[in-house]
Design a protein around this motif. Structure first.
Motif, PDB file in Angstrom:
ATOM      1  N   GLU A  13       0.950  -1.127  -0.028  1.00  0.00           N
ATOM      2  CA  GLU A  13       0.171  -0.084   0.000  1.00  0.00           C
ATOM      3  C   GLU A  13       0.903   1.247  -0.004  1.00  0.00           C
ATOM      4  O   GLU A  13       0.476   2.224  -0.656  1.00  0.00           O
ATOM      5  CB  GLU A  13      -0.925  -0.081   1.380  1.00  0.00           C
ATOM      6  N   GLU A  14       2.148   1.247   0.702  1.00  0.00           N
ATOM      7  CA  GLU A  14       3.045   2.357   0.549  1.00  0.00           C
ATOM      8  C   GLU A  14       3.482   2.575  -0.648  1.00  0.00           C
ATOM      9  O   GLU A  14       3.727   3.857  -0.840  1.00  0.00           O
ATOM     10  CB  GLU A  14       3.785   2.097   1.650  1.00  0.00           C
ATOM     11  N   ASN A  15       3.367   1.898  -1.545  1.00  0.00           N
ATOM     12  CA  ASN A  15       4.172   2.258  -2.765  1.00  0.00           C
ATOM     13  C   ASN A  15       3.117   2.775  -3.794  1.00  0.00           C
ATOM     14  O   ASN A  15       3.340   3.243  -4.741  1.00  0.00           O
ATOM     15  CB  ASN A  15       4.616   0.629  -3.603  1.00  0.00           C
ATOM     16  N   ARG A  16       1.753   2.631  -3.520  1.00  0.00           N
ATOM     17  CA  ARG A  16       0.845   2.712  -4.482  1.00  0.00           C
ATOM     18  C   ARG A  16       0.512   4.145  -4.873  1.00  0.00           C
ATOM     19  O   ARG A  16       0.302   4.977  -3.605  1.00  0.00           O
ATOM     20  CB  ARG A  16      -0.365   1.676  -4.344  1.00  0.00           C
ATOM     21  N   ASN A  17       0.511   4.552  -6.157  1.00  0.00           N
ATOM     22  CA  ASN A  17       0.074   6.031  -6.104  1.00  0.00           C
ATOM     23  C   ASN A  17      -1.445   6.087  -6.249  1.00  0.00           C
ATOM     24  O   ASN A  17      -2.119   5.122  -7.058  1.00  0.00           O
ATOM     25  CB  ASN A  17       0.402   6.621  -7.699  1.00  0.00           C
ATOM     26  N   PRO A  18      -2.262   6.755  -5.494  1.00  0.00           N
ATOM     27  CA  PRO A  18      -3.540   6.668  -5.306  1.00  0.00           C
ATOM     28  C   PRO A  18      -4.180   7.177  -6.654  1.00  0.00           C
ATOM     29  O   PRO A  18      -5.393   6.819  -6.639  1.00  0.00           O
ATOM     30  CB  PRO A  18      -3.939   7.667  -4.144  1.00  0.00           C
ATOM     31  N   ASN A  19      -3.659   7.934  -7.463  1.00  0.00           N
ATOM     32  CA  ASN A  19      -4.377   8.196  -8.813  1.00  0.00           C
ATOM     33  C   ASN A  19      -4.027   7.289  -9.711  1.00  0.00           C
ATOM     34  O   ASN A  19      -4.416   7.692 -10.948  1.00  0.00           O
ATOM     35  CB  ASN A  19      -3.564   9.564  -9.181  1.00  0.00           C
ATOM     36  N   LYS A  20      -3.494   6.097  -9.422  1.00  0.00           N
ATOM     37  CA  LYS A  20      -2.977   5.075 -10.542  1.00  0.00           C
ATOM     38  C   LYS A  20      -3.691   3.761 -10.045  1.00  0.00           C
ATOM     39  O   LYS A  20      -3.091   2.898  -9.318  1.00  0.00           O
ATOM     40  CB  LYS A  20      -1.633   4.925 -10.733  1.00  0.00           C
ATOM     41  N   PRO A  21      -5.028   3.272 -10.757  1.00  0.00           N
ATOM     42  CA  PRO A  21      -5.615   2.191 -10.306  1.00  0.00           C
ATOM     43  C   PRO A  21      -4.690   1.039 -10.448  1.00  0.00           C
ATOM     44  O   PRO A  21      -3.665   1.085 -11.526  1.00  0.00           O
ATOM     45  CB  PRO A  21      -6.738   2.105 -11.246  1.00  0.00           C
ATOM     46  N   ILE A  22      -4.740  -0.034  -9.725  1.00  0.00           N
ATOM     47  CA  ILE A  22      -3.835  -1.087  -9.781  1.00  0.00           C
ATOM     48  C   ILE A  22      -3.788  -2.011 -11.215  1.00  0.00           C
ATOM     49  O   ILE A  22      -2.759  -2.572 -11.757  1.00  0.00           O
ATOM     50  CB  ILE A  22      -3.946  -2.171  -8.586  1.00  0.00           C
ATOM     51  N   GLU A  23      -5.222  -1.954 -11.756  1.00  0.00           N
ATOM     52  CA  GLU A  23      -5.186  -2.626 -12.940  1.00  0.00           C
ATOM     53  C   GLU A  23      -4.364  -1.863 -14.146  1.00  0.00           C
ATOM     54  O   GLU A  23      -4.421  -2.523 -15.235  1.00  0.00           O
ATOM     55  CB  GLU A  23      -6.589  -2.839 -13.354  1.00  0.00           C
ATOM     56  N   ASN A  24      -3.943  -0.821 -14.117  1.00  0.00           N
ATOM     57  CA  ASN A  24      -3.423   0.345 -14.961  1.00  0.00           C
ATOM     58  C   ASN A  24      -2.203  -0.051 -14.923  1.00  0.00           C
ATOM     59  O   ASN A  24      -0.878   0.658 -15.745  1.00  0.00           O
ATOM     60  CB  ASN A  24      -3.772   1.550 -15.012  1.00  0.00           C
ATOM     61  N   LEU A  25      -1.305  -0.570 -13.562  1.00  0.00           N
ATOM     62  CA  LEU A  25       0.013  -0.811 -13.383  1.00  0.00           C
ATOM     63  C   LEU A  25       0.700  -1.751 -14.621  1.00  0.00           C
ATOM     64  O   LEU A  25      -0.055  -2.805 -14.911  1.00  0.00           O
ATOM     65  CB  LEU A  25       0.283  -1.295 -12.121  1.00  0.00           C
ATOM     66  N   GLU A  26       1.749  -1.388 -14.870  1.00  0.00           N
ATOM     67  CA  GLU A  26       2.268  -2.428 -16.038  1.00  0.00           C
ATOM     68  C   GLU A  26       3.091  -3.525 -15.369  1.00  0.00           C
ATOM     69  O   GLU A  26       3.640  -3.481 -14.171  1.00  0.00           O
ATOM     70  CB  GLU A  26       3.491  -1.403 -16.783  1.00  0.00           C
ATOM     71  N   GLN A  27       3.077  -4.852 -15.921  1.00  0.00           N
ATOM     72  CA  GLN A  27       3.673  -5.891 -15.553  1.00  0.00           C
ATOM     73  C   GLN A  27       4.846  -6.055 -15.904  1.00  0.00           C
ATOM     74  O   GLN A  27       5.389  -5.489 -16.896  1.00  0.00           O
ATOM     75  CB  GLN A  27       2.846  -7.190 -16.111  1.00  0.00           C
ATOM     76  N   VAL A  28       5.763  -6.416 -15.026  1.00  0.00           N
ATOM     77  CA  VAL A  28       7.371  -6.670 -15.069  1.00  0.00           C
ATOM     78  C   VAL A  28       7.394  -8.102 -15.817  1.00  0.00           C
ATOM     79  O   VAL A  28       7.541  -9.153 -15.091  1.00  0.00           O
ATOM     80  CB  VAL A  28       8.093  -6.734 -13.679  1.00  0.00           C
TER      81      VAL A  28
END
Length: 733
Positions: free
Chosen positions: A404-419
């Motif tokens: 949770e500490e890493n997450r940008n509240p303006n960026k939904p988790i489904e929009n995060l890029e996969q490594v």
């Protein structure tokens, strides 16, 4: 066709028996009478018909043992003797073991509650006293060995060496005494048995009937008996077993007071494995139930009902013996692999991922210590000391944690890029991802790697477990080290692991950590000495821990931390300040995310061990043992095939580097490869004549393929990674 025949009263057939008279295997004809609990043997089938018994084994209180490496041999331990047998095939051995175990259960003796409580109280006292003296002697021998290292005179060293050897002999005697006391407590038996004239085939005297306490044969065993009768026994053999001639033979043979052999040969046992059942099954048939949904504490061990297994284990182990090859009984297993337990080091991923965010070197060291101290409590789901599955060679485990500490509240988790080129392709850049692999079986080495790409944090570790029998305890030495890498500040923190101890292995075993560990950073000069204190014999608290954190220029620690590693730990600073450093009881465990079993690969831990786990959850110990045995036999078969072909096992994700095992494609390597690619692109652009940019053509231009093992080009657009890339370029990397 099998030469072993089921009879109306039990089983009979040929076996080879080891004898020390001729130092070899001798053919014998064996007759098992389940009613009287007696296994008699003769030099031939004809001698059996004449009643010339060569010897017999009383099965009341006996323990069956098998050799995991040899599928035809087994042992029976009773009356302070161990008899060794060899069947013609693994199928025949399975049949003998099935009938013998049923017979042992039918004649399991029982003590009165009052007598049992009285005897256990006295034995407990003696066992604890012996263990206390044992620990004192072990510590004194360690101190003596340290003193020997500092002595230079040969005469003094010879004297000290003689004292050490004598002390070790005393330790050996005490440990053997502890084993005997444990056996006396767990399997009480009558001192004397009346040598009454009783028929072998079921007509016991009144005293024998009252003492034998027969137990009904399980329905599954009755069905097996019927199957054996129909398929392997002819009508003639059944009639012979119930004929007047056979009954007359029985009347001429008396019930012996003890097991005996005509040669009274005693075999010095070296068997190191035991199981509760020998039948196998294919564990690939995955049960369709989510046995991992409930993370509640493990059930307490019922060692009383499994006493014969524990007793057999104790009777086989020796002082300081390596337990790596000992196959422990299935009922004491925890419902997960050791690889999955290692993943719980990251139950608080926010402590790990935020190390690189801290600007001050001293505070970063304290954050590493905080993460390290918090990494052990989540690995123990219960106070009961159960043992995770020993990972099989090639076994894998993958998981991720949301931070949770890493997450940008303006960026939904489904929009995060996969490594996609990372250790867990379905993990995203802001998660902590984890991969583990069993890279060696002998010795058993586990390697694991974790990273948080967004925070430029890496973790690489390997652990080699060495288990030893320590009297009342089983000790597990954790050989290996971990490396926590802060790529942002180019720092590496090297950490070692404490030893684990399973205490009170005869009652309800419990777990504790012990030993001295170290965390150090060569670049900053900070280090921490961590001591896990084992509980003293008299008084003291469980799970105590003490930590001293230094800088290389300090004579005294600038902070000391004390408390319990699974509870609250308090820090005391050099200036006198005190504060709660960390309290694991108030911290929420961040649960790892794992793919469903049906989507996992064949050698992923949960899928690989699913058959064992499902049956342990259902308390079907027999079926769990079958599934476990299938996996172990497959591993042995694959190792044999590699040995015959001369092939060397190839690891998947880790490679050996000196004494360490390192992940082949870590985050730092991928960043450096991406930096080289970026640098090459910049050079190409400088050498290319400047032309007006056709933005439409750029947008339609296909993306340049990225070499295998490197980061995809989208990584450059990530701000932290871009800054890292530019910094590497400036430094000439």
């Amino acid at each position: 066709m099998s030469s072993v025949s089921a009879t109306a009263l039990g089983l009979e057939g040929p076996l080879c028996k080891w004898t020390n008279v001729v130092k070899g295997w001798q053919y014998r004809w064996f007759v098992l009478d389940q009613t009287t609990g007696l296994l008699s043997y003769y030099t031939s089938k004809e001698k059996m018909k004449r009643g010339s018994r060569r010897g017999c084994v009383r099965l009341k209180g006996a323990v069956i043992g098998i050799d995991g490496e040899d599928d035809s041999t087994f042992t029976i331990t009773v009356d302070q003797k161990t008899f060794h047998f060899q069947s013609q095939s693994s199928e025949e051995r399975g049949k003998w073991i099935e009938y013998l175990e049923d017979t042992i259960m039918r004649h399991k003796g029982k003590m009165s509650e009052a007598r049992r409580a009285s005897s256990e109280k006295g034995v407990d006292k003696k066992v604890l006293e012996a263990d206390a003296y044992l620990q004192i002697l072990i510590e004194q021998v360690k101190a003596l060995e340290q003193k020997m290292e500092g002595e230079e005179g040969d005469n003094i060293r010879e004297t000290l060496d003689s004292m050490r050897n004598n002390a070790k002999a005393v330790i050996e005697s005490i440990k053997q005494g502890i084993v005997m006391l444990q056996i006396a407590k767990l399997v009480p038996f009558r001192s004397f048995v009346k040598n009454t004239v009783s028929p072998v085939n079921g007509l016991m005297s009144k005293d024998e009937r009252e003492d034998s306490s027969p137990v009904d044969v399980p329905s599954s065993s009755k069905a097996a008996h019927a199957s054996h009768m129909s398929s392997n026994s002819s009508l003639d053999s059944i009639e012979a077993n119930t004929s007047p001639q056979r009954n007359n033979l029985a009347k001429r043979e008396s019930m012996p007071a003890r097991s005996y052999s005509s040669s009274e040969d005693e075999f010095e046992d070296a068997v190191e494995s035991l199981v509760t059942n020998d039948r196998t099954t294919n564990s690939r048939t995955l049960a369709k139930q989510n046995v991992y949904a409930d993370d509640s504490e493990e059930d307490a061990l019922d060692c009383e009902s499994h006493g014969s297994v524990i007793t057999h284990l104790l009777s086989q182990v020796r002082l300081g013996m390596d337990l790596t090859k000992v196959v422990l009984p299935t009922f004491i297993l925890e419902k997960r692999s050791l690889l999955e337990m290692y993943a719980d080091f990251f139950a608080h991923p926010e402590l790990f991922s935020t190390i690189s965010d801290i600007p001050d070197a001293r505070d970063r060291m304290l954050q590493v210590v905080k993460w390290y101290l918090s990494s052990f409590h989540a690995g123990r789901k219960s106070t009961v000391a159960k043992k995770p599955y020993n990972p099989l060679l090639g076994e894998e485990f993958y998981c991720v944690w949301d931070v949770e500490e890493n997450r940008n509240p303006n960026k939904p988790i489904e929009n995060l890029e996969q490594v996609t080129d990372g250790p867990v392709p379905w993990g995203n850049e802001e998660q902590v991802v984890f991969v583990a692999e069993q890279v060696s079986h002998h010795p058993p080495i586990s390697a694991f790697y974790a990273e948080c790409a967004d925070k430029l944090m890496e973790f690489n570790a390997h652990i080699w477990t060495k288990s030893k029998f320590l009297g009342l305890s089983i000790g597990v030495e954790m050989v290996g080290q971990a490396c926590v890498s802060d790529l942002k500040h180019e720092e590496e923190y090297i950490a070692t692991f404490p030893n684990g101890y399973g205490r009170s292995i005869l009652t309800v075993p419990w777990f504790e950590l012990g030993g001295k560990c170290n965390i150090s950073c060569a670049k900053t000069g900070y280090s921490a000495n961590v001591t896990f204190h084992t509980k003293p014999f008299y008084g003291g608290k469980l799970h105590r821990i003490s930590v001293e954190v230094f800088h290389i220029t300090d004579k005294k620690p600038f902070v000391t931390i004390e408390g319990e590693w699974n509870a609250e730990m308090n820090a005391k600073w050099a200036d006198g300040r005190t504060e709660v450093f960390i309290d694991t009881q108030t911290m929420n465990i961040n649960k790892k995310k794992i793919k469903p079993i049906e989507q996992q690969r064949e050698y992923e831990s949960r899928r690989l061990w699913n058959g064992v786990t499902v049956n342990l959850k259902a308390k079907n110990i027999e079926k769990a043992t079958e599934c476990k045995r299938f996996l172990e036999e497959r591993q042995r078969r694959e190792a044999k095939e590699r040995k015959e072909s001369g092939a060397k096992y190839q690891t998947k994700f880790f490679q050996e580097d000196g004494e360490c095992w390192v992940y082949q494609n870590p985050l730092q390597k991928r960043l450096e490869e991406q930096t080289k690619l970026f640098s090459a692109q910049q050079t190409d652009n400088e050498n290319t004549p400047s032309t007006p940019i056709n933005r439409t053509a750029v947008q339609q231009r296909p993306r340049r393929p990225v070499p295998r093992g490197s980061l995809p080009s989208r990584t450059i657009s990530t701000p932290l990674c871009r800054r890292r890339t530019y910094r590497l370029l400036l430094q000439g990397i």
